[in-house]
Enzyme design. Structure first.
Site, short mmCIF file in Angstrom:
data_model
loop_
_atom_site.label_atom_id
_atom_site.label_comp_id
_atom_site.label_asym_id
_atom_site.label_seq_id
_atom_site.Cartn_x
_atom_site.Cartn_y
_atom_site.Cartn_z
N PHE A 55 0.84 -1.21 0.00
CA PHE A 55 0.00 0.00 0.00
C PHE A 55 0.87 1.25 0.00
CE2 PHE A 55 -3.88 2.33 1.71
CZ PHE A 55 -4.57 2.20 0.51
N VAL A 79 6.49 -2.67 -16.72
CA VAL A 79 7.40 -2.01 -17.66
C VAL A 79 6.72 -0.75 -18.19
CG1 VAL A 79 8.77 -2.25 -19.78
CG2 VAL A 79 8.30 -4.26 -18.37
N GLY A 126 5.35 1.82 -16.51
CA GLY A 126 4.24 2.41 -15.74
C GLY A 126 2.95 2.29 -16.54
N LYS A 130 13.15 -5.20 -16.26
CA LYS A 130 12.15 -4.86 -17.28
C LYS A 130 12.50 -5.52 -18.62
CE LYS A 130 11.02 -0.54 -14.94
NZ LYS A 130 11.49 0.83 -14.74
N1 HSE Z 1 12.63 3.23 -10.37
C1 HSE Z 1 11.88 3.03 -11.57
C2 HSE Z 1 12.30 4.09 -12.58
C3 HSE Z 1 10.41 3.09 -11.27
O1 HSE Z 1 13.02 5.02 -12.20
O2 HSE Z 1 11.96 3.98 -13.75
C4 HSE Z 1 9.52 2.44 -12.29
O3 HSE Z 1 9.72 1.07 -12.43
#
Ligand code: HSE
Length: 340
Positions: free
Chosen positions: A8, A151, A153, A224
């Site tokens: 959360f 991957v 967002g 990713k």
């Molecule tokens: N830490 C990651 C970034 C967050 O900076 O892209 C998203 O996966």
């Protein structure tokens, strides 16, 4: 759909805010998830009749843990105990990524699949370590495992490669998959900031991982890349197959010299001819993949479609929560087809 949310932080909270009006539209398709339990590191809050998302958010804000709810709070209850106990159709797993052993997310995902819950996750650890095995477990149990927010967002990088380019052979992928390092490299190039100062700015934007060395050392990008390789290119790979070099050794001098030649230093993740690699590379400023700031970009080399690039924000609470909504809508559509 009865939904259990485990984890959360910013993504889980953004998801509850989105559904707090009772329903949410995913490209015109309305879904009405009923959240029956939420767990965080302090315990859980459970009501099989359905929780009020606004009240859950308010208790979290006021008390620091959802378990402080005076009526439905269950202090100390772990996510795994919750999953063994509760009745639901979907687990939304949004605990932070841990790439050492994938835990606790990996156990949550496994337990939910065994209990025949569909799973939506934004947690990269379990998938980077065990995606083929988890897909098999989902298939065996006749449920869906969806992870489009892992991957990019909210940017549909996985969906573009897997569904949008369906009918093509994906011959290679190159991309900027980490917003934090891209922001750092951009600030080094544009403002001459040293790496550690630029990292502090990136952390303030809320993009960095709980452990920012995952970003700096290229491990977040590597996770990713593994997910893209498995899901889009159908390679059976895991994190150990990626050759990884991060940006810790990139100097201001290198960044300035690149700039003078019309290039930028970028942390590039690539899957070409079966080789998975993450490393700093010089990228021409005219390359469509050469995006700045916290943006992500991926170029698929598809045959016969040619090169296709997608650009968008790669992280953020509500951006990533939009991917959860997308996945839930797909679960609903797919489940309806099975019943029809
Ligand atoms: N830490 C990651 C970034 C967050 O900076 O892209 C998203 O996966």
């Amino acid at each position: 759909l009865r939904v259990v949310v485990i984890g959360f932080g910013s993504v889980g909270q953004a998801f509850l805010r989105m559904i707090s009006e009772g329903g949410v539209s995913s490209s015109g398709l309305w879904i009405h998830p009923r959240v029956v339990a939420v767990a965080d590191s302090g315990g859980a809050v459970v009501d099989e009749k359905g929780l009020n998302p606004r009240e859950v958010l308010e208790v979290k804000r006021r008390e620091g843990s959802v378990a402080a709810d005076p009526v439905h709070g269950r202090p100390g209850l772990t996510g795994l105990e919750l999953l063994r106990d509760v009745e639901a159709e979907v687990l939304v797993e949004v605990t932070p990524t841990n790439i050492r052993d994938g835990e606790p997310g990996l156990s949550h995902v496994r337990e939910a699949l065994r209990r025949r819950f569909h799973v939506v996750t934004t947690n990269k650890g379990p998938l980077a370590l065990a995606l083929p095995a988890l897909m098999e477990l989902a298939e065996y149990n006749g449920v869906q495992l969806r992870f489009s927010g892992t991957v990019g967002g909210g940017t549909p990088i996985l969906d573009l490669g897997r569904e949008g380019l369906f009918g093509n052979r994906i011959e290679g992928v190159r991309g900027i998959l980490n917003g934090t390092t891209n922001y750092i490299l951009t600030r080094m190039a544009e403002a001459g900031l040293p790496l550690d100062e630029a990292l502090r700015e990136a952390q303030a934007l809320g993009y960095a991982e709980a452990d920012p060395s995952y970003d700096l050392e290229g491990l977040d990008s590597a996770c990713k890349l593994v997910i893209i390789a498995n899901w889009v290119m159908r390679m059976e790979s895991s994190l150990g197959d990626v050759k990884v070099e991060g940006i810790s050794d990139v100097t201001l001098d290198q960044v300035r010299r690149a700039e003078a030649e019309g290039m930028r230093v970028k942390l590039v993740a690539s899957a070409v001819e079966g080789r998975l690699e993450v490393k700093p590379e010089l990228v021409s400023r005219r390359d469509p993949m050469c995006v700045d700031g916290t943006l992500n970009a991926v170029t698929y080399r598809a045959e016969p479609a040619g090169e296709v690039t997608v650009i968008g924000r790669g992280a953020g609470g509500s951006e990533t929560a939009s991917a959860i909504i997308r996945d839930l809508a797909k679960i609903r559509m797919e489940a309806a087809k099975l019943i029809a």
